[in-house]
Design an enzyme around this catalytic site. Structure first.
Site, PDB file in Angstrom:
ATOM      1  N   SER A 150       6.717  32.274  80.249  1.00  0.00           N
ATOM      2  CA  SER A 150       7.406  31.006  80.438  1.00  0.00           C
ATOM      3  C   SER A 150       7.380  30.197  79.138  1.00  0.00           C
ATOM      4  O   SER A 150       7.825  30.695  78.107  1.00  0.00           O
ATOM      5  CB  SER A 150       6.784  30.243  81.608  1.00  0.00           C
TER       6      SER A 150
ATOM      7  N   ASP B 295      14.598  34.826  88.465  1.00  0.00           N
ATOM      8  CA  ASP B 295      13.812  33.761  87.839  1.00  0.00           C
ATOM      9  C   ASP B 295      14.676  32.517  87.632  1.00  0.00           C
ATOM     10  O   ASP B 295      15.720  32.595  86.982  1.00  0.00           O
ATOM     11  CB  ASP B 295      13.297  34.268  86.484  1.00  0.00           C
TER      12      ASP B 295
END
Length: 513
Positions: free
Chosen positions: A184, A447
């Site tokens: 991330s 995602d």
């Protein structure tokens, strides 16, 4: 099951957060610490991986005279052999306690260490947890919380730290290969570091790396809309469109009736109510391949789409039922999950700047530290889409709604809603244009952060052997956890490719003369 429980606990811990940007904050799933004792390859009993070590990190890399602060890190060298790599990872924007499991072979960082006979390290990011240059999180202190200072932290650690393992004073870059890994934001930090400071880290692994800073990040909701049950997205779109139409027509009475249907009649500002409707969608980010129907997101969709034991078709049940069912879910289940005993305006309102949420400057407040970075450098405001695109979140929500909250939290720094310097960030650290060698990108189709990664729709980045990109059916940072590959073959393929490339690249490394 333990993955599901940890994710649910994370959701509860964030429940009463009035700022929607922080509910959708990047985060890595935490792993349980293995109960077994660790031993090195020669049979030596090692310290528990929960052992905290401290590194004297520079407060300001532009002014060494300011001194140092204690930066926390954790380490596991059970697989290490002399000549093996050092695998360095920061969990990014959070307290690093609970991420010690990422030094074990339950994760990709630990698997790389096992395969390559290396050692794995977790290091806490500056201004998160208890790695703080100062004893407060005021705007003045947070001025030293920048992407560049974070990059320089990683480089300074790699080039100067004497590690606690045997021979740990002789494994600097040049003496041993270093691999930088992240997920991330910390996946983006992996890419940005290798762009900005080439030659320090021999290889990198970026999972769900959000390399492109984007102010108006309405595409957060695109993968959610594409992959959530279609009947559920249809009914959510219907309610959102109804709200936006009433807002455009200045139908305050109709809006009040809608708020009351959700038990949120006391929420004063329409933007705060529109934000509350986003909350159910943010639960998508907690999903992983082994999370089943009991997850909060699927409870929400079941509440909308299952009526008398019958599932709605792709078009949903329609507006009237959607308002009733979604509102009932808030009244019976979700309000307590989000707000507990707080009244709706206290819980969800963003205009009372005297609340401690806005004024608390004590350390170990990840929300405050992260929002500082959001307001200044990366944006990623999760807002409504343009008129030309389907909307599962209200178009009432635009970046200025979030930027106003930057002023709420940091009035000393911002006299008016600031524009984050996303163009400068992307120019300096390459963003989508990254092309450094030996950097592996792992992404997931489902995602919500996909559109900020190098796998964004329409980007069509070439997949090369020097900078490969692999995408499975996973969610956010799915590939970092080994067990996710056990339940999803597409994730396993990503993990296997990552290990293959690390083996090839590390075989090419040569020590400096």
């Amino acid at each position: 099951m333990w993955v599901l429980m940890s994710l649910l606990l994370t959701g509860v811990a964030r429940a009463a957060i009035p700022n929607s940007m922080l509910r959708g904050m990047h985060s890595l799933p935490k792993l349980s610490v293995p109960e077994r004792s660790l031993t090195s390859l020669n049979g030596t009993i090692l310290p528990p991986i929960t052992t905290v070590y401290h590194f004297d990190q520079l407060i300001d890399h532009n002014d060494a005279g300011l001194g140092t602060f204690q930066q926390r890190y954790w380490m596991n060298w059970e697989f290490y052999e002399p000549g093996g790599p050092i695998i360095l990872m920061t969990p990014g924007e959070g307290n690093a306690d609970g991420y010690e499991g990422y030094t074990t072979n339950a994760t990709m960082s630990g698997l790389i260490a096992q395969q390559q006979h290396g050692a794995a390290i977790i290091i806490e990011h500056r201004f998160f947890g208890y790695s703080n240059p100062y004893d407060n999180l005021t705007s003045q202190s947070l001025a030293l919380l920048t992407i560049q200072q974070a990059i320089d932290d990683l480089v300074y650690f790699a080039t100067t730290a004497d590690l606690p393992m045997p021979g740990g004073d002789a494994v600097k870059p040049g003496q041993a290969p270093w691999v930088l890994i992240g997920g991330s934001y910390s996946g983006a930090l992996t890419s940005w570091t290798m762009v900005n400071k080439p030659g320090i880290f021999w290889a990198g692994y970026a999972s769900s790396g959000v390399v492109e800073a984007i102010t108006d990040y309405y595409d957060y909701f695109t993968p959610i809309r594409e992959y959530m049950p279609q009947n559920c997205s249809s009914d959510v779109e219907a309610v959102v469109s109804y709200l936006d139409d009433m807002y455009a027509a200045h139908d305050t009475a109709g809006i009040q009736t809608l708020k009351e249907a959700f038990g949120l009649g006391d929420v004063v500002h329409i933007g705060d109510f529109a934000t509350a409707l986003q909350y159910n969608l943010f639960d998508w980010q907690s999903l992983q391949p082994d999370v089943g129907p009991g997850a909060m997101f699927f409870e929400f969709c079941d509440a909308l789409e299952v009526k008398n034991g019958v599932n709605a078709g792709p078009e949903g049940w329609g507006l009237e039922n959607a308002i009733y069912s979604w509102g009932n879910f808030w009244n019976t289940t979700y309000y307590n999950y989000v707000c507990g005993y707080e009244d709706a305006e206290t819980c969800l309102g963003t205009y009372n700047t005297s609340q401690s949420y806005w004024t608390n400057v004590t350390v170990n407040n990840a929300n405050r530290s992260w929002f500082w970075m959001v307001c200044n450098q990366v944006g990623w405001y999760q807002v409504g889409p343009p008129e030309c695109e389907p909307a599962i979140v209200s178009r009432i929500l635009q970046p200025v709604y979030e930027q106003r909250q930057c002023v709420n939290m940091f009035p000393e720094a911002f006299a008016y809603p600031p524009q984050p310097t996303t163009a400068e960030t992307n120019a300096k650290y390459a963003g989508w244009a990254v092309h450094v060698p030996r950097l592996f990108f792992a992404n997931g189709l489902r995602d919500p952060w996909r559109e900020a990664t190098v796998s964004a729709d329409g980007l069509n980045k070439p997949n090369t052997t020097r900078r490969p990109t692999y995408e499975g059916d996973g969610f956010h940072c799915t590939d970092l956890v080994v067990r996710n590959g056990i339940v999803d073959a597409t994730v396993a393929a990503v993990q296997e490719a990552g290990l293959m490339y690390m083996k090839e690249w590390l075989a090419e490394w040569k020590p400096s003369a």
